[in-house]
Design a protein around this motif. Structure first.
Motif, short mmCIF file in Angstrom:
data_model
loop_
_atom_site.label_atom_id
_atom_site.label_comp_id
_atom_site.label_asym_id
_atom_site.label_seq_id
_atom_site.Cartn_x
_atom_site.Cartn_y
_atom_site.Cartn_z
N ARG A 108 0.86 -1.18 0.00
CA ARG A 108 0.00 0.00 0.00
C ARG A 108 0.90 1.23 0.00
NH1 ARG A 108 -4.74 -1.55 4.42
NH2 ARG A 108 -5.50 -3.42 3.36
N THR A 109 1.25 1.67 -1.16
CA THR A 109 2.17 2.79 -1.31
C THR A 109 1.41 4.02 -1.78
OG1 THR A 109 2.68 2.14 -3.58
CG2 THR A 109 4.06 1.22 -1.84
N ILE A 110 2.08 5.14 -1.65
CA ILE A 110 1.50 6.39 -2.12
C ILE A 110 1.86 6.57 -3.59
CG2 ILE A 110 1.55 7.48 0.14
CD1 ILE A 110 4.19 8.74 -0.60
N THR A 111 1.14 7.44 -4.25
CA THR A 111 1.42 7.76 -5.64
C THR A 111 2.53 8.80 -5.69
OG1 THR A 111 -0.88 7.33 -6.20
CG2 THR A 111 0.42 8.55 -7.81
N PRO A 112 3.61 8.56 -6.44
CA PRO A 112 4.71 9.55 -6.48
C PRO A 112 4.21 10.91 -6.95
CG PRO A 112 5.38 7.47 -7.48
CD PRO A 112 3.91 7.35 -7.23
N GLY A 113 4.55 11.92 -6.19
CA GLY A 113 4.11 13.28 -6.49
C GLY A 113 2.98 13.77 -5.63
N ASP A 114 2.29 12.87 -4.91
CA ASP A 114 1.21 13.30 -4.00
C ASP A 114 1.80 13.96 -2.76
OD1 ASP A 114 -0.57 12.30 -5.77
OD2 ASP A 114 -1.13 10.53 -4.59
N ALA A 115 1.04 14.85 -2.18
CA ALA A 115 1.48 15.54 -0.97
C ALA A 115 1.41 14.59 0.22
CB ALA A 115 0.61 16.77 -0.71
N ILE A 116 2.45 14.57 1.03
CA ILE A 116 2.50 13.73 2.22
C ILE A 116 2.77 14.62 3.43
CG2 ILE A 116 3.26 11.69 0.96
CD1 ILE A 116 6.09 12.25 1.94
N GLY A 117 2.50 14.08 4.60
CA GLY A 117 2.67 14.84 5.83
C GLY A 117 1.32 15.18 6.44
N GLN A 118 1.32 16.10 7.38
CA GLN A 118 0.08 16.53 8.01
C GLN A 118 -0.37 17.87 7.42
OE1 GLN A 118 1.16 16.56 12.14
NE2 GLN A 118 2.12 18.58 12.04
N TYR A 191 2.85 19.53 5.91
CA TYR A 191 3.90 19.85 6.87
C TYR A 191 4.48 18.59 7.51
CZ TYR A 191 2.26 24.67 6.50
OH TYR A 191 1.91 25.90 6.02
N LEU A 192 5.69 18.75 8.01
CA LEU A 192 6.40 17.65 8.65
C LEU A 192 5.82 17.36 10.03
CD1 LEU A 192 8.92 15.73 8.62
CD2 LEU A 192 10.19 17.61 9.69
N PRO A 193 5.51 16.11 10.35
CA PRO A 193 5.00 15.79 11.69
C PRO A 193 6.09 15.94 12.74
CG PRO A 193 4.45 14.06 10.11
CD PRO A 193 5.46 14.94 9.45
N SER A 194 5.66 16.02 13.97
CA SER A 194 6.57 16.20 15.10
C SER A 194 7.01 14.84 15.63
CB SER A 194 5.89 17.00 16.20
OG SER A 194 6.71 17.05 17.35
N VAL A 195 8.33 14.68 15.80
CA VAL A 195 8.92 13.47 16.41
C VAL A 195 10.02 13.94 17.35
CG1 VAL A 195 10.11 11.28 16.04
CG2 VAL A 195 8.43 12.08 14.37
N SER A 196 9.86 13.66 18.62
CA SER A 196 10.84 14.09 19.61
C SER A 196 11.85 12.97 19.87
CB SER A 196 10.15 14.49 20.91
OG SER A 196 9.42 13.38 21.43
N GLY A 197 13.00 13.36 20.41
CA GLY A 197 14.04 12.39 20.70
C GLY A 197 15.24 13.05 21.34
N LYS A 198 16.34 12.35 21.26
CA LYS A 198 17.58 12.81 21.86
C LYS A 198 18.70 12.65 20.85
CE LYS A 198 20.08 12.50 26.25
NZ LYS A 198 20.19 11.76 27.53
N THR A 199 19.49 13.69 20.66
CA THR A 199 20.58 13.65 19.70
C THR A 199 21.79 12.92 20.28
OG1 THR A 199 21.47 15.77 20.44
CG2 THR A 199 19.77 15.83 18.74
#
Length: 345
Positions: A108-118, A191-199
């Motif tokens: 189940r993949t996306i169509t290349p060129g479609d908008a992704i993100g939130q 827009y890019l979703p938020s993912v928190s973590g530690k560098t």
């Protein structure tokens, strides 16, 4: 005469009924061993019987019990005919065992060129005290909507096999699709979703804070195998924009399994030694579930590496996956140059 009633258990009664029914069906079959008598073809007058005699014969046939057909024990019973299965529904087994092989589910993949993100940018919540965090946790436990969400997540985890990604990689290859050759329009980009973590530098931060203000090539890895895919995009990107201050590379390493997360934490000194120090600040590690990121960013297989081109406003303008081919690397560099208008040539 006194007759004693005997109670038969339900299970024994059902077995006895099935046995009697099978015997009744067996004995009611016609006798096919006797040869059928055929009348001569040259007889011109057909024998007819009156309707009364036919009715009497039918009544007598109903009143008489059916005679059982003799079965010769020496004659072998005929084998049932085997129905040939279609080629696409044949079941493959491991060697001589009866354990079926895993069959890959359709991708189940996306169509290349479609908008992704939130669709909307991430809004950071205000910092909460421990009391407020405990109250929010208690409200989530008592909330029916949160319970339904957790139930749906558990059902998804049960239905998702641990080897499903491996079988998908074996049958369909390590590339979902070829990356698009054009940027997603800024008016349609998400827009890019938020993912928190530690560098690796030890700072707790979020991926949107690392990508804000610069054109960023964001790479997402779930294991060591996928790093081969993302490195094939990172090398031409760094070679083209090594001296640019408006372009950067941000690596996101995700570990969803809590047992593997403990192993990864023990291997952090090894990871720091084999990663250049100038990349520690942009190397983010996240522990935990990222199902929302998977759905919004089109991540279909965790064994494949993914790259995303993020503009200064945190919009996803381009994406790729798997090992980079020459045309994809050239398109990535050309599209990044469009997002950096003040790049020195």
């Amino acid at each position: 005469m006194f007759v004693r009633k005997v109670s038969i258990p339900f299970a024994a009664r059902s077995v006895l009924q099935r046995t009697l029914h099978s015997n009744r069906v067996l004995y009611s079959q016609p006798d096919t061993t006797k040869p059928t008598e055929t009348k001569p073809a040259d007889s011109k007058v057909a024998e007819t019987k009156p309707a009364e005699s036919k009715l009497a014969e039918s009544k007598s046939a109903d009143s008489k019990p059916a005679q059982p057909t003799p079965v010769d024990p020496k004659t072998p019973s005929p084998e049932p005919k085997k129905t040939q299965e279609p080629d696409d529904e044949k079941i493959e087994y491991f060697g001589n065992t009866r354990f079926p092989k895993f069959r890959a589910k359709p991708r189940r993949t996306i169509t290349p060129g479609d908008a992704i993100g939130q669709a909307t940018p991430t809004v950071k919540p205000a910092p909460q005290t421990l009391k407020e965090q405990a109250q929010k946790k208690w409200r989530d436990i008592l909330s029916p909507e949160k319970n339904l969400e957790s139930r749906a997540r558990i059902i998804h985890d049960i239905g998702h096999s641990y080897f499903q990604d491996i079988v998908d990689l074996r049958d369909n290859g390590d590339k979902l699709f070829e990356a698009p050759k054009q940027l997603i329009r800024s008016s349609k980009a998400h827009y890019l979703p938020s993912v928190s973590g530690k560098t690796l530098a030890g700072q707790k931060t979020d991926v949107i804070d690392l990508c804000r203000g610069k054109t960023t090539l964001l790479t997402v890895n779930f294991n060591k195998f996928s790093e081969l895919h993302t490195n094939s995009f990172i090398d031409p990107f760094e070679a083209a924009f090594a001296d640019s201050e408006d372009a950067q590379v941000v690596r996101l390493n995700i570990e969803e399994n809590w047992a593997k997360a403990m192993v990864l934490q023990m291997c952090l000194p090894y990871l720091r030694r084999h990663t250049p120090k100038d990349r520690h600040a942009n190397y983010l590690i996240h522990y935990g579930d990222v199902e929302g990121l998977r759905k919004s960013m089109g991540i279909a297989n965790s064994l494949i590496g993914y790259v995303f081109l993020i503009d200064k406003e945190l919009r996803v303008r381009w994406y790729g996956n798997g090992l980079a081919v020459m045309s994809e690397a050239q398109s990535m560099v050309m599209l990044t140059q469009r997002l950096i208008p003040n790049k020195k040539k």
